[in-house]
Design an enzyme around this catalytic site. Sequence first.
Site, mmCIF file in Angstrom:
data_model
loop_
_atom_site.group_PDB
_atom_site.id
_atom_site.type_symbol
_atom_site.label_atom_id
_atom_site.label_comp_id
_atom_site.label_asym_id
_atom_site.label_seq_id
_atom_site.Cartn_x
_atom_site.Cartn_y
_atom_site.Cartn_z
ATOM 1 N N GLY A 39 61.083 57.962 50.224
ATOM 2 C CA GLY A 39 61.435 56.583 51.053
ATOM 3 C C GLY A 39 60.572 56.329 51.956
ATOM 4 O O GLY A 39 59.954 55.212 52.207
ATOM 5 N N HIS A 40 60.282 57.315 53.031
ATOM 6 C CA HIS A 40 59.422 57.075 54.107
ATOM 7 C C HIS A 40 57.800 56.822 53.710
ATOM 8 O O HIS A 40 57.134 55.968 54.029
ATOM 9 C CB HIS A 40 59.152 58.598 55.020
ATOM 10 C CG HIS A 40 60.608 58.927 55.493
ATOM 11 N ND1 HIS A 40 60.971 60.080 55.410
ATOM 12 C CD2 HIS A 40 61.248 58.107 56.765
ATOM 13 C CE1 HIS A 40 62.214 60.292 56.010
ATOM 14 N NE2 HIS A 40 62.307 59.256 56.872
ATOM 15 N N GLN A 156 70.301 48.751 60.846
ATOM 16 C CA GLN A 156 69.325 48.852 61.847
ATOM 17 C C GLN A 156 68.160 47.733 61.854
ATOM 18 O O GLN A 156 67.604 47.297 62.715
ATOM 19 C CB GLN A 156 68.659 50.253 61.555
ATOM 20 C CG GLN A 156 67.400 50.505 62.286
ATOM 21 C CD GLN A 156 66.815 51.831 61.964
ATOM 22 O OE1 GLN A 156 67.732 52.837 62.481
ATOM 23 N NE2 GLN A 156 65.905 52.308 61.107
ATOM 24 N N SER A 188 67.359 60.370 51.401
ATOM 25 C CA SER A 188 67.821 60.746 52.904
ATOM 26 C C SER A 188 67.291 62.003 53.370
ATOM 27 O O SER A 188 67.375 63.037 52.589
ATOM 28 C CB SER A 188 69.302 60.349 53.157
ATOM 29 O OG SER A 188 69.492 60.723 54.458
HETATM 30 P P1 AMP Z 1 64.438 58.140 59.389
HETATM 31 O O1 AMP Z 1 63.461 59.029 59.542
HETATM 32 O O2 AMP Z 1 65.880 58.223 58.675
HETATM 33 O O3 AMP Z 1 64.840 57.600 60.974
HETATM 34 O O4 AMP Z 1 63.923 56.620 58.672
HETATM 35 C C1 AMP Z 1 62.753 56.194 59.092
HETATM 36 C C2 AMP Z 1 62.723 55.032 58.219
HETATM 37 O O5 AMP Z 1 62.657 55.131 56.762
HETATM 38 C C3 AMP Z 1 63.504 53.981 58.419
HETATM 39 O O6 AMP Z 1 62.973 52.618 58.647
HETATM 40 C C4 AMP Z 1 64.462 54.067 57.299
HETATM 41 O O7 AMP Z 1 64.999 52.779 56.799
HETATM 42 C C5 AMP Z 1 63.315 54.424 56.124
HETATM 43 N N1 AMP Z 1 64.224 55.166 54.982
HETATM 44 C C6 AMP Z 1 64.867 56.273 54.986
HETATM 45 N N2 AMP Z 1 65.236 56.401 53.874
HETATM 46 C C7 AMP Z 1 64.965 55.466 53.043
HETATM 47 C C8 AMP Z 1 65.041 55.259 51.371
HETATM 48 N N3 AMP Z 1 65.772 55.851 50.829
HETATM 49 N N4 AMP Z 1 64.217 54.181 51.227
HETATM 50 C C9 AMP Z 1 63.664 53.346 52.021
HETATM 51 N N5 AMP Z 1 63.320 53.657 53.403
HETATM 52 C C10 AMP Z 1 64.041 54.709 53.858
#
Ligand code: AMP
Length: 291
Positions: A39-40, A156, A188
Amino acid sequence: MSGVVVLKTAEAVERTVASWRSRGHSISLVPTMGALHEGHLSLVSIARKRSKRVIVSIFVNPAQFGPDEDFSEYPRTFEEDREKLSRAGAHAIFLPDEHMIYPMGFSTSVLVSGLTESLCGRFRPGHFNGVTTVCAVLFGIVRPDIAVFGRKDAQQLTVIRRMVRDLHMRVQVVSGPVVREPDGLAMSSRNRYLRTEERRQSTALYRGLCKAAELVSDGERNADRIVGRAMEIIDSSPLVMVQYIELVDPFSLKPLLRMKRKGLLAVAASVGETRLIDNIMLGPEGAIEEE
Ligand code: AMP
């Protein structure tokens, strides 16, 4: 040797960004908390298409965790993250420590009211306040042309867009689609907390969202019936305890009574000790992807 440079201070970021700018390069920032997954990395790939240079911040932001949340357990996997970012073609990692971001005497807070009290805000008081404050700091240090966020965290994204608009921050917010495991579970960093049976039942969230999309594509417009059907699916997985599931207007995040041109169906649930969120954007014909 890793091809991505690691920057730990604001000064180091400012020097690097200035040298990129002097060569006329445009710059994207991808803010993360690390423990990176596909995702990241999909956001890094979007950033690469949109700009010449990509900087990824990795900072587990204490200000966005509640006192009973998982700040101390949150996975920290820097060496793997660096490898992944290097392979994904990121140019720099901003890896500040807590005192770099919040030096002694730090007294500023960015609060986006109206959008942050509902949905996750109801269960995580102060969370979005922490998110917007840290993003304002990161934007101030990096001054990117573009900041890329995932639609996985739909509330967010809405909150950050509002902050950027209201404060005239000179950054374009770009979003990327939710990246999922093959069985539909939204990726996640917290999925690794799930035990085997919890992991299996967690797919109910996306199955519920898809069922709702199907109903909408069949012409259902009544929010209670749309949400109710999704809830039925999720409830048949007893380990998935729904905190909320709501159909809301994607811009105001206010509840919809009937499906309109667009509706965001957002869900949060606790599965054992783990809190998961997911969402789907609905249009008149069912699920839609949008930038
Ligand atoms: P985090 O590390 O959880 O704070 O996420 C950092 C960024 O990655 C944020 O913009 C999240 O929305 C994005 N993100 C996390 N998981 C996913 C996913 N499964 N698909 C797309 N973007 C994601």
